[in-house]
Motif scaffolding. Structure first.
Motif, PDB file in Angstrom:
ATOM      1  N   VAL A   1      -5.716  15.799   2.958  1.00  0.00           N
ATOM      2  CA  VAL A   1      -6.628  14.673   3.207  1.00  0.00           C
ATOM      3  C   VAL A   1      -7.259  14.241   1.889  1.00  0.00           C
ATOM      4  CG1 VAL A   1      -8.727  13.911   4.378  1.00  0.00           C
ATOM      5  CG2 VAL A   1      -7.097  15.392   5.573  1.00  0.00           C
ATOM      6  N   ASP A   2      -7.142  12.963   1.578  1.00  0.00           N
ATOM      7  CA  ASP A   2      -7.794  12.387   0.403  1.00  0.00           C
ATOM      8  C   ASP A   2      -9.283  12.231   0.726  1.00  0.00           C
ATOM      9  OD1 ASP A   2      -8.725  10.893  -1.698  1.00  0.00           O
ATOM     10  OD2 ASP A   2      -7.236   9.293  -1.535  1.00  0.00           O
ATOM     11  N   ARG A   3     -10.117  12.931   0.004  1.00  0.00           N
ATOM     12  CA  ARG A   3     -11.549  12.950   0.337  1.00  0.00           C
ATOM     13  C   ARG A   3     -12.274  11.673  -0.076  1.00  0.00           C
ATOM     14  NH1 ARG A   3     -11.827  16.398   4.337  1.00  0.00           N
ATOM     15  NH2 ARG A   3     -10.576  18.253   3.867  1.00  0.00           N
ATOM     16  N   ARG A   4     -11.615  10.821  -0.847  1.00  0.00           N
ATOM     17  CA  ARG A   4     -12.248   9.552  -1.219  1.00  0.00           C
ATOM     18  C   ARG A   4     -12.336   8.636  -0.001  1.00  0.00           C
ATOM     19  NH1 ARG A   4      -8.260   7.912  -5.936  1.00  0.00           N
ATOM     20  NH2 ARG A   4      -6.855   8.681  -4.291  1.00  0.00           N
ATOM     21  N   VAL A   5     -13.406   7.855   0.064  1.00  0.00           N
ATOM     22  CA  VAL A   5     -13.608   6.934   1.175  1.00  0.00           C
ATOM     23  C   VAL A   5     -13.195   5.532   0.737  1.00  0.00           C
ATOM     24  CG1 VAL A   5     -15.302   5.905   2.738  1.00  0.00           C
ATOM     25  CG2 VAL A   5     -15.477   8.336   2.119  1.00  0.00           C
ATOM     26  N   HIS A   6     -12.393   4.875   1.562  1.00  0.00           N
ATOM     27  CA  HIS A   6     -11.901   3.532   1.273  1.00  0.00           C
ATOM     28  C   HIS A   6     -12.371   2.584   2.373  1.00  0.00           C
ATOM     29  CE1 HIS A   6      -8.901   5.276  -1.609  1.00  0.00           C
ATOM     30  NE2 HIS A   6      -8.971   6.287  -0.757  1.00  0.00           N
ATOM     31  N   GLN A   7     -12.625   1.338   2.001  1.00  0.00           N
ATOM     32  CA  GLN A   7     -12.931   0.298   2.973  1.00  0.00           C
ATOM     33  C   GLN A   7     -11.633  -0.442   3.291  1.00  0.00           C
ATOM     34  OE1 GLN A   7     -15.724  -0.483   4.692  1.00  0.00           O
ATOM     35  NE2 GLN A   7     -16.770   1.294   3.779  1.00  0.00           N
ATOM     36  N   VAL A   8     -11.255  -0.456   4.564  1.00  0.00           N
ATOM     37  CA  VAL A   8      -9.968  -1.018   4.981  1.00  0.00           C
ATOM     38  C   VAL A   8     -10.218  -2.071   6.058  1.00  0.00           C
ATOM     39  CG1 VAL A   8      -7.768  -0.487   6.107  1.00  0.00           C
ATOM     40  CG2 VAL A   8      -8.740   1.107   4.439  1.00  0.00           C
TER      41      VAL A   8
ATOM     42  N   PRO B   1     -16.470   7.943   8.342  1.00  0.00           N
ATOM     43  CA  PRO B   1     -15.119   7.459   8.031  1.00  0.00           C
ATOM     44  C   PRO B   1     -14.083   7.912   9.056  1.00  0.00           C
ATOM     45  CG  PRO B   1     -16.161   8.366   6.071  1.00  0.00           C
ATOM     46  CD  PRO B   1     -17.046   8.721   7.231  1.00  0.00           C
ATOM     47  N   LEU B   2     -13.135   7.038   9.330  1.00  0.00           N
ATOM     48  CA  LEU B   2     -12.002   7.382  10.172  1.00  0.00           C
ATOM     49  C   LEU B   2     -10.993   8.177   9.343  1.00  0.00           C
ATOM     50  CD1 LEU B   2     -13.311   4.823  11.536  1.00  0.00           C
ATOM     51  CD2 LEU B   2     -11.026   4.213  12.300  1.00  0.00           C
ATOM     52  N   LEU B   3     -10.155   8.947   9.996  1.00  0.00           N
ATOM     53  CA  LEU B   3      -9.037   9.615   9.327  1.00  0.00           C
ATOM     54  C   LEU B   3      -7.766   8.856   9.697  1.00  0.00           C
ATOM     55  CD1 LEU B   3      -8.083  11.952   7.558  1.00  0.00           C
ATOM     56  CD2 LEU B   3      -7.867  13.348   9.635  1.00  0.00           C
ATOM     57  N   VAL B   4      -7.027   8.412   8.667  1.00  0.00           N
ATOM     58  CA  VAL B   4      -5.879   7.511   8.886  1.00  0.00           C
ATOM     59  C   VAL B   4      -4.651   8.069   8.179  1.00  0.00           C
ATOM     60  CG1 VAL B   4      -4.970   5.190   8.428  1.00  0.00           C
ATOM     61  CG2 VAL B   4      -7.354   5.482   9.149  1.00  0.00           C
TER      62      VAL B   4
ATOM     63  N   ALA C   1     -14.749   2.225   7.100  1.00  0.00           N
ATOM     64  CA  ALA C   1     -14.539   3.295   6.128  1.00  0.00           C
ATOM     65  C   ALA C   1     -13.473   4.261   6.638  1.00  0.00           C
ATOM     66  CB  ALA C   1     -15.847   4.049   5.883  1.00  0.00           C
ATOM     67  N   VAL C   2     -12.548   4.638   5.772  1.00  0.00           N
ATOM     68  CA  VAL C   2     -11.491   5.567   6.167  1.00  0.00           C
ATOM     69  C   VAL C   2     -11.237   6.573   5.048  1.00  0.00           C
ATOM     70  CG1 VAL C   2     -10.375   3.726   7.496  1.00  0.00           C
ATOM     71  CG2 VAL C   2      -9.484   4.331   5.241  1.00  0.00           C
ATOM     72  N   ARG C   3     -10.711   7.728   5.444  1.00  0.00           N
ATOM     73  CA  ARG C   3     -10.099   8.684   4.532  1.00  0.00           C
ATOM     74  C   ARG C   3      -8.630   8.782   4.923  1.00  0.00           C
ATOM     75  NH1 ARG C   3     -15.149  11.720   5.082  1.00  0.00           N
ATOM     76  NH2 ARG C   3     -16.201  11.792   3.068  1.00  0.00           N
ATOM     77  N   PHE C   4      -7.761   8.976   3.935  1.00  0.00           N
ATOM     78  CA  PHE C   4      -6.328   8.970   4.198  1.00  0.00           C
ATOM     79  C   PHE C   4      -5.761  10.384   4.248  1.00  0.00           C
ATOM     80  CE2 PHE C   4      -6.585   4.588   2.405  1.00  0.00           C
ATOM     81  CZ  PHE C   4      -6.076   3.922   3.513  1.00  0.00           C
ATOM     82  N   PHE C   5      -4.810  10.562   5.165  1.00  0.00           N
ATOM     83  CA  PHE C   5      -4.037  11.803   5.254  1.00  0.00           C
ATOM     84  C   PHE C   5      -2.640  11.525   4.714  1.00  0.00           C
ATOM     85  CE2 PHE C   5      -0.891  14.273   7.773  1.00  0.00           C
ATOM     86  CZ  PHE C   5      -1.210  15.540   7.327  1.00  0.00           C
ATOM     87  N   ASP C   6      -2.194  12.325   3.767  1.00  0.00           N
ATOM     88  CA  ASP C   6      -0.878  12.172   3.156  1.00  0.00           C
ATOM     89  C   ASP C   6       0.026  13.301   3.628  1.00  0.00           C
ATOM     90  OD1 ASP C   6      -1.508   9.873   1.415  1.00  0.00           O
ATOM     91  OD2 ASP C   6      -2.896  11.280   0.487  1.00  0.00           O
ATOM     92  N   GLY C   7       0.681  13.082   4.726  1.00  0.00           N
ATOM     93  CA  GLY C   7       1.574  14.082   5.299  1.00  0.00           C
ATOM     94  C   GLY C   7       2.526  13.418   6.263  1.00  0.00           C
TER      95      GLY C   7
ATOM     96  N   MET D   1       0.858  -1.185   0.000  1.00  0.00           N
ATOM     97  CA  MET D   1       0.000   0.000   0.000  1.00  0.00           C
ATOM     98  C   MET D   1       0.891   1.231   0.000  1.00  0.00           C
ATOM     99  SD  MET D   1      -2.887   0.990   2.776  1.00  0.00           S
ATOM    100  CE  MET D   1      -3.627  -0.600   2.548  1.00  0.00           C
ATOM    101  N   SER D   2       1.011   1.963  -1.089  1.00  0.00           N
ATOM    102  CA  SER D   2       1.935   3.074  -1.227  1.00  0.00           C
ATOM    103  C   SER D   2       1.288   4.373  -0.793  1.00  0.00           C
ATOM    104  CB  SER D   2       2.412   3.209  -2.675  1.00  0.00           C
ATOM    105  OG  SER D   2       3.041   2.029  -3.095  1.00  0.00           O
ATOM    106  N   PRO D   3       2.070   5.272  -0.144  1.00  0.00           N
ATOM    107  CA  PRO D   3       1.517   6.566   0.214  1.00  0.00           C
ATOM    108  C   PRO D   3       1.316   7.453  -0.998  1.00  0.00           C
ATOM    109  CG  PRO D   3       3.845   6.445   0.748  1.00  0.00           C
ATOM    110  CD  PRO D   3       3.443   5.089   0.294  1.00  0.00           C
ATOM    111  N   ILE D   4       0.222   8.282  -1.001  1.00  0.00           N
ATOM    112  CA  ILE D   4      -0.002   9.242  -2.079  1.00  0.00           C
ATOM    113  C   ILE D   4       0.550  10.598  -1.598  1.00  0.00           C
ATOM    114  CG2 ILE D   4      -1.726  10.327  -3.520  1.00  0.00           C
ATOM    115  CD1 ILE D   4      -3.470   7.979  -3.104  1.00  0.00           C
ATOM    116  N   ARG D   5       0.445  10.645  -2.366  1.00  0.00           N
ATOM    117  CA  ARG D   5       0.965  11.948  -1.982  1.00  0.00           C
ATOM    118  C   ARG D   5       0.170  13.214  -1.747  1.00  0.00           C
ATOM    119  NH1 ARG D   5       5.342  10.123  -1.968  1.00  0.00           N
ATOM    120  NH2 ARG D   5       5.086   8.364  -3.038  1.00  0.00           N
TER     121      ARG D   5
END
Length: 345
Positions: free
Chosen positions: A27-34, A67-70, A96-102, A1-5
């Motif tokens: 924050v990536d506003r897309r929601v992912h199931q993890v 969604p959680l913020l991860v 459900a999660v949203r990802f933070f790229d930082g 699972m690679s970080p986006i940037r």
């Protein structure tokens, strides 16, 4: 699972720990199931741990959990610890999660801000402890910038900085809430202004102010001092400079503060060589668990029943032995010349 940037009188470009844009922009506003098992515990600003009753209430309500913020790089929860507990209570396979790229440091700041704005409110002790940590990870942020993230008063953050925060490497400038870099001390700017006044006595206050980064009022004071033969830097500022120089010399002589586990792990989490490989991400997760465990050691000790104490002690000793073997292997690689090292030791 690679970080986006410079010229010391001219404020430099914003440093790495500036806030040129809101952290929410990363924050990536897309929601992912993890899968729940892929997520690490939160690096939570709550010093008292989770509220199980609140998690049970969330689990019982029956509504879909927001969604959680991860943090994508480490898969550590930033915001949503109680929702994660509720999902486990519901025996959900995914969440459900949203990802933070930082960075990990910015992820903690975002966790503090998120918990300040909604959900169970942070206590004053939680917010104070969080501010102290942010002052270490973002030492050039202004008192107002830290206060805005933690819900404290700027004066409270300033007092906390004076009591607890180590001096940053660059002690000449600080980043404000608006992301602009401003000088902490006008001493060098005053000296530069005095030189410009000597070279061109007819120069306007505003022209000198623009070249030195000072206010026209400060330039006026410098001109007054030079006319009567005084030092352009007031006595109080010169005394503060002497104290800062003496402190820097003492820190250099002692080799600087030792790196604690939390700082070391946060540093490793920023290395793409680790974040972009499966084994590297596994190592980061293992280290993250160690950091979380070290913060809650007393709670863990209290939670283990007496009849399991010996077994837990044996397991902990085995883990310590495994970590020691890993450390020995890493030192061997470092000393063999085959590795590049961290580069900033």
């Amino acid at each position: 699972m690679s970080p986006i940037r410079t010229d010391t009188a001219v404020p430099p470009a914003a440093p790495a720990d500036a806030e040129p844009r809101p952290l929410e922009d990363a924050v990536d506003r897309r929601v992912h199931q993890v899968p729940l098992d892929d997520l690490l515990p939160a690096d939570s600003p709550r010093t008292g741990g989770e509220d199980t009753g609140h998690a049970q209430a969330l689990a019982a309500c029956g509504d879909p959990l927001p969604p959680l913020l991860v943090h994508r790089a480490t898969m550590r929860v930033i915001d949503g610890t109680h929702r994660l507990l509720a999902a486990r209570m519901r025996r959900q396979p995914t969440v459900a999660v949203r990802f933070f790229d930082g960075s990990a440091e910015d992820a903690f700041v975002l966790a503090v801000e998120s918990n300040t704005l909604h959900g169970l409110p942070l206590t004053l002790a939680d917010r104070t402890a969080a501010a102290a940590r942010i002052l270490v990870s973002h030492p050039r942020w202004s008192d107002r910038a830290v206060a805005a993230r933690t819900g404290l008063a700027p004066a409270t953050v300033g007092a906390l900085r004076r009591r607890t925060a180590p001096a940053p490497e660059d002690t000449t400038h600080r980043v404000g809430r608006d992301g602009r870099v401003r000088p902490l001390s006008t001493a060098e700017g005053r000296r530069a202004a005095a030189r410009l006044i000597a070279e061109d006595p007819g120069a306007s206050l505003r022209a000198i102010a623009e070249r030195t980064g000072l206010s026209p009022g400060t330039v006026r004071d410098v001109r007054r001092r030079t006319v009567v033969g005084e030092d352009p830097v007031p006595p109080r500022q010169r005394a503060a400079e002497r104290r800062a120089t003496a402190g820097a010399g003492q820190r250099a002589a002692s080799g600087g503060p030792p790196g604690d586990l939390d700082t070391l792990v946060r540093n490793l989490c920023q290395d793409p060589a680790l974040r972009l490989s499966d084994a590297g991400r596994l190592l980061l997760r293992m280290l993250d668990v160690q950091v979380a465990g070290s913060r809650r050691r007393q709670q863990i000790l209290a939670a283990v029943p007496a009849h399991r104490a010996a077994t837990v002690a044996a397991a902990a000793a085995a883990c310590a032995s495994a970590w020691q073997e890993l450390a020995t292997g890493m030192r061997s690689r470092s000393g063999s010349g085959s590795g590049s090292g961290d580069g900033d030791a």
